[in-house]
Design an enzyme around this catalytic site. Structure first.
Site, mmCIF file in Angstrom:
data_model
loop_
_atom_site.group_PDB
_atom_site.id
_atom_site.type_symbol
_atom_site.label_atom_id
_atom_site.label_comp_id
_atom_site.label_asym_id
_atom_site.label_seq_id
_atom_site.Cartn_x
_atom_site.Cartn_y
_atom_site.Cartn_z
ATOM 1 C CB ILE A 163 -0.907 6.391 2.759
ATOM 2 C CG1 ILE A 163 -2.202 7.065 3.189
ATOM 3 C CG2 ILE A 163 -1.191 5.011 2.214
ATOM 4 C CD1 ILE A 163 -3.211 7.242 2.035
ATOM 5 C CB SER A 164 -1.148 6.551 8.584
ATOM 6 O OG SER A 164 -0.024 7.362 8.725
#
Ligand code: SAH
Length: 228
Positions: free
Chosen positions: A69-70
């Site tokens: 997940i960024s």
């Protein structure tokens, strides 16, 4: 109410999210619509419970199957770029991953079409977004590198995995005036790029360095996946 989905993550309060938003503001994110949804969407629900207490830190986190997940800043930066000319109505997202970015887009009022190539992530995102009551989101399992022609046209297309330069751009699926936002893999590093499509030509802006997992071909199903 959403907090009740994982009642044991006691330390994570709306105040933790407010702190993340204050940090983002300090890092130059100025769009109140973006900051507003990042304050309201509970990011910790999109990572494994063991990582939930780190969900609001300025880092990317693993979501399994070699994916991440960024980090909040890059997500905010991408949303800001997408919203520059107003909130797009229909957006194609390639790389659902955890579904966090999808949920933020939906919270902004966007109708989201999102494709993920790893079946387990696709199912987990579908389940979570369903439980959270997120609507106007269509999720599809598949290789999104060709887009989703049946659902075109889109006001914007966003890739959340690094796109090799050789990939033919998806402009035919964009409306005139639409935007294509993607991390481009240049061989030596990646750059986040925003292209505006005028119906005949695309004009690009460079939004800086970034680091995303690569866009990969094919689909990983429960039957063909190894050692996830
Ligand atoms: N936006 C996501 C980020 C996930 S990382 C989030 O908020 O969690 C990028 C995702 O792109 C990974 O889940 C990866 O499996 C997916 N991906 C990579 N190549 C793809 C492709 N060709 N088609 C669809 N999804 C792809």
């Amino acid at each position: 109410m959403l907090q009740a989905l994982k009642p044991d993550v006691g330390m994570i309060s709306p105040r933790t999210r407010a702190r993340m938003v204050a940090r983002l503001r300090g890092e130059g994110i100025g769009d109140g619509r973006v900051l507003g949804v990042m304050e309201s969407v509970p990011r910790h629900l999109f990572v494994a419970e063991a990582l939930a207490s780190r969900a609001y830190e300025p880092v990317s986190l693993p979501i399994g199957y070699g994916q991440t997940i960024s980090q909040p800043f890059i997500v905010a930066r991408m949303l800001e770029a997408l919203l520059e000319d107003g909130i797009p109505r229909r957006v194609l997202e390639v790389g659902t991953g955890s579904g966090y970015h999808t949920a933020l887009l939906a919270a902004l009022g966007v109708e989201v079409f999102s494709i993920e190539r790893i079946e387990a992530l696709h199912h987990a995102a579908r389940e979570l977004l369903g439980r959270m009551g997120v609507t106007r989101v269509a999720l599809r399992l598949g290789d999104g590198s060709q887009g989703w022609p049946e659902k075109a046209e889109f006001d914007a297309i966003v890739f959340t995995a690094a796109v090799p330069c050789a990939l033919p751009p998806l402009y035919p699926q964009l409306r005139r005036g639409g935007r294509l936002l993607m991390p481009e893999d240049l061989g030596e590093g990646q750059r986040l790029r925003l292209y505006r499509w005028d119906g005949r030509e695309a004009f690009g802006d460079d939004l800086g360095d970034c680091f995303f997992v690569p866009l990969l071909a094919g689909t990983v199903t429960q039957r063909n996946q190894k050692g996830a």
